[in-house]
Design a protein around this motif. Structure first.
Motif, short mmCIF file in Angstrom:
data_model
loop_
_atom_site.label_atom_id
_atom_site.label_comp_id
_atom_site.label_asym_id
_atom_site.label_seq_id
_atom_site.Cartn_x
_atom_site.Cartn_y
_atom_site.Cartn_z
N THR A 195 40.77 25.94 37.67
CA THR A 195 40.91 25.83 39.12
C THR A 195 42.13 26.59 39.61
N TYR A 196 41.94 27.36 40.70
CA TYR A 196 43.03 28.13 41.29
C TYR A 196 43.05 27.85 42.79
N SER A 197 44.11 28.27 43.46
CA SER A 197 44.23 28.04 44.89
C SER A 197 43.22 28.89 45.64
N SER A 198 42.93 28.48 46.88
CA SER A 198 41.92 29.19 47.67
C SER A 198 42.35 30.62 47.99
N ASP A 199 43.66 30.87 48.05
CA ASP A 199 44.17 32.23 48.27
C ASP A 199 44.36 32.89 46.91
N ILE A 200 43.26 33.37 46.34
CA ILE A 200 43.31 33.91 44.99
C ILE A 200 44.19 35.15 44.93
N THR A 201 44.94 35.27 43.85
CA THR A 201 45.84 36.40 43.67
C THR A 201 45.40 37.22 42.46
N TYR A 202 45.99 38.39 42.34
CA TYR A 202 45.69 39.24 41.18
C TYR A 202 46.18 38.56 39.91
N ALA A 203 47.27 37.83 40.01
CA ALA A 203 47.78 37.09 38.85
C ALA A 203 46.79 36.02 38.41
N ASP A 204 46.10 35.39 39.39
CA ASP A 204 45.07 34.41 39.05
C ASP A 204 43.93 35.06 38.27
N LEU A 205 43.52 36.24 38.70
CA LEU A 205 42.45 36.96 37.99
C LEU A 205 42.86 37.28 36.56
N GLU A 214 39.78 33.98 22.59
CA GLU A 214 39.14 34.46 21.36
C GLU A 214 38.01 35.45 21.64
N TYR A 215 37.64 35.63 22.88
CA TYR A 215 36.57 36.54 23.24
C TYR A 215 37.06 37.49 24.32
N ASP A 216 36.30 38.55 24.56
CA ASP A 216 36.70 39.56 25.53
C ASP A 216 35.83 39.45 26.77
N MET A 217 36.41 38.95 27.85
CA MET A 217 35.68 38.87 29.11
C MET A 217 35.46 40.29 29.63
N ASP A 218 34.20 40.72 29.66
CA ASP A 218 33.90 42.07 30.13
C ASP A 218 33.05 42.09 31.40
N VAL A 219 32.54 40.92 31.80
CA VAL A 219 31.74 40.82 33.02
C VAL A 219 32.16 39.58 33.78
N LEU A 231 38.18 42.12 46.18
CA LEU A 231 38.29 43.52 46.59
C LEU A 231 39.40 43.73 47.63
N ALA A 232 39.77 42.66 48.34
CA ALA A 232 40.82 42.77 49.34
C ALA A 232 42.22 42.76 48.73
N LEU A 233 42.33 42.45 47.45
CA LEU A 233 43.63 42.44 46.80
C LEU A 233 44.17 43.86 46.71
N ASP A 234 45.47 44.02 46.92
CA ASP A 234 46.09 45.35 46.90
C ASP A 234 45.85 46.06 45.58
N GLU A 235 45.90 45.31 44.48
CA GLU A 235 45.75 45.93 43.16
C GLU A 235 44.37 46.53 42.94
N MET A 236 43.37 46.05 43.69
CA MET A 236 42.01 46.53 43.49
C MET A 236 41.73 47.85 44.21
N GLY A 247 29.16 53.14 41.04
CA GLY A 247 28.48 52.01 41.67
C GLY A 247 28.86 50.66 41.09
N LYS A 248 29.89 50.62 40.25
CA LYS A 248 30.35 49.38 39.63
C LYS A 248 31.79 49.11 40.04
N VAL A 249 32.10 47.84 40.26
CA VAL A 249 33.48 47.44 40.52
C VAL A 249 34.08 46.98 39.20
N VAL A 250 35.10 47.67 38.74
CA VAL A 250 35.74 47.35 37.46
C VAL A 250 37.21 47.10 37.71
N THR A 251 37.72 45.97 37.24
CA THR A 251 39.13 45.65 37.41
C THR A 251 39.98 46.59 36.55
#
Length: 322
Positions: A195-205, A214-219, A231-236, A247-251
């Motif tokens: 659980t994270y705050s409603s104002d999600i940050t890049y640090a939360d991601l 132990e696994y690699d989150m790729d999706v 997508l509204a985060l500055d880092e994105m 056509g893909k959004v990749v962090t």
């Protein structure tokens, strides 16, 4: 030659073979290597035989299929392919499932895997740590997904096949969205939530990504609302070029974000697509071929049976906003 093949309704009824597979046994693709027909499958060669054009400026009308009893046999396969194309266009399954299984049953028992012990510093003659694979304690029923298109032959016979194809593909997309929703439900039930705050940050991601240690989150599956926040985060903003080219959004750390309207607005699901989930098919896309050929019925029904299993529960995580 493809021009000599006898077309009949029975080609749709051969056990464990699709119409095109049955047709290819009568008209093998290998016979056309090095010819102008190389690259066309057995069904597409039959369209050429009867000069049926399904797309482009000079595409034919629906009634072209029914100029002869032979060409009428092709209509259900045309319908099925258009519906399947619509399903594939919105399906999230290729992005998130590690395995596809086919069964002739109406239910299935999934595999589960548990690992015991540590892999490092094993003494000589010591017992090796064990990974156990077992069948689930109970079977799960496959779910039937389908939709019916109500349309009289009189209303569609003069329609161009390209326009009618749009309608069929839309019907397929509606079926596929229901399948996506079921898959999301299975993944969500198996996932541990953070659980994270409603104002999600890049640090939360980044924290969410690191939670799958132990696994690699790729999706990452995200609702439209959640995706808009990400997508509204500055880092994105540095990922815009990747989106415009592929056509893909990749962090920046390599996670592909897939928009999924079936998710709640405050939820995202992270997946290691190499080992997380399995899709089990009980049927391919089915249409009522006999009615479409013989009676030009007032409806077109399409359905498919499938189910889902989580193979590795630790390879699925859920992000929840407070």
């Amino acid at each position: 030659m493809y021009t000599d093949v006898k077309l009949e309704k029975g080609l749709y009824s051969i056990t464990s073979k699709s119409f095109t597979q049955a047709l290819a046994e009568l008209d093998p693709d290998s016979d056309y290597k090095g010819t102008e027909l190389e690259g066309l499958d057995a069904f597409e060669r039959q369209l050429k035989r009867f000069d049926i054009k399904v797309a482009g400026n000079c595409c034919d009308r629906v009634e072209k299929f029914f100029l002869s009893t032979d060409s009428a046999v092709l209509f259900p396969e045309y319908v099925r392919r258009q519906i399947k194309e619509g399903m594939d266009s919105v399906s999230i399954l290729p992005d998130i499932t590690a395995a596809q299984t086919y069964t002739d049953s109406i239910d299935f028992r999934a595999l589960t895997m548990t690992a015991d012990g540590e892999e490092a510093d094993i003494d000589q003659l010591a017992t090796l740590p064990e990974t156990t694979v077992t069948l689930a304690s109970s079977s799960s029923a496959l779910t039937k997904f389908g939709r019916q298109l109500a349309c009289s032959y009189e209303s569609i016979r003069k329609q161009r096949l390209e326009a009618f194809g749009v309608i069929l593909r839309t019907l397929g997309a509606q079926i596929s969205r229901a399948i996506n929703s079921k898959c999301i439900e299975v993944l969500s039930d198996a996932a541990e939530a953070s659980t994270y705050s409603s104002d999600i940050t890049y640090a939360d991601l980044a924290s969410f990504w690191a939670a799958m240690d132990e696994y690699d989150m790729d999706v990452m599956l995200a609702s439209p609302e959640m995706m808009a926040k990400i997508l509204a985060l500055d880092e994105m903003k540095y990922c815009v070029t990747d989106f415009m080219s592929g056509g893909k959004v990749v962090t920046p750390y390599g996670v592909t974000i897939v928009k999924c309207s079936a998710l709640d607005s405050d939820t995202a699901i992270g997946i290691d697509s190499k080992c997380a989930a399995e899709v089990i098919y009980g049927t391919d896309v089915i249409v009522d071929s006999d009615k479409l050929i013989s009676t030009q019925s007032d409806n077109i029904a399409a359905s498919i049976m499938c189910g889902f299993a989580v193979l590795t529960s630790d390879a699925v995580k859920k992000l929840q906003l407070a």
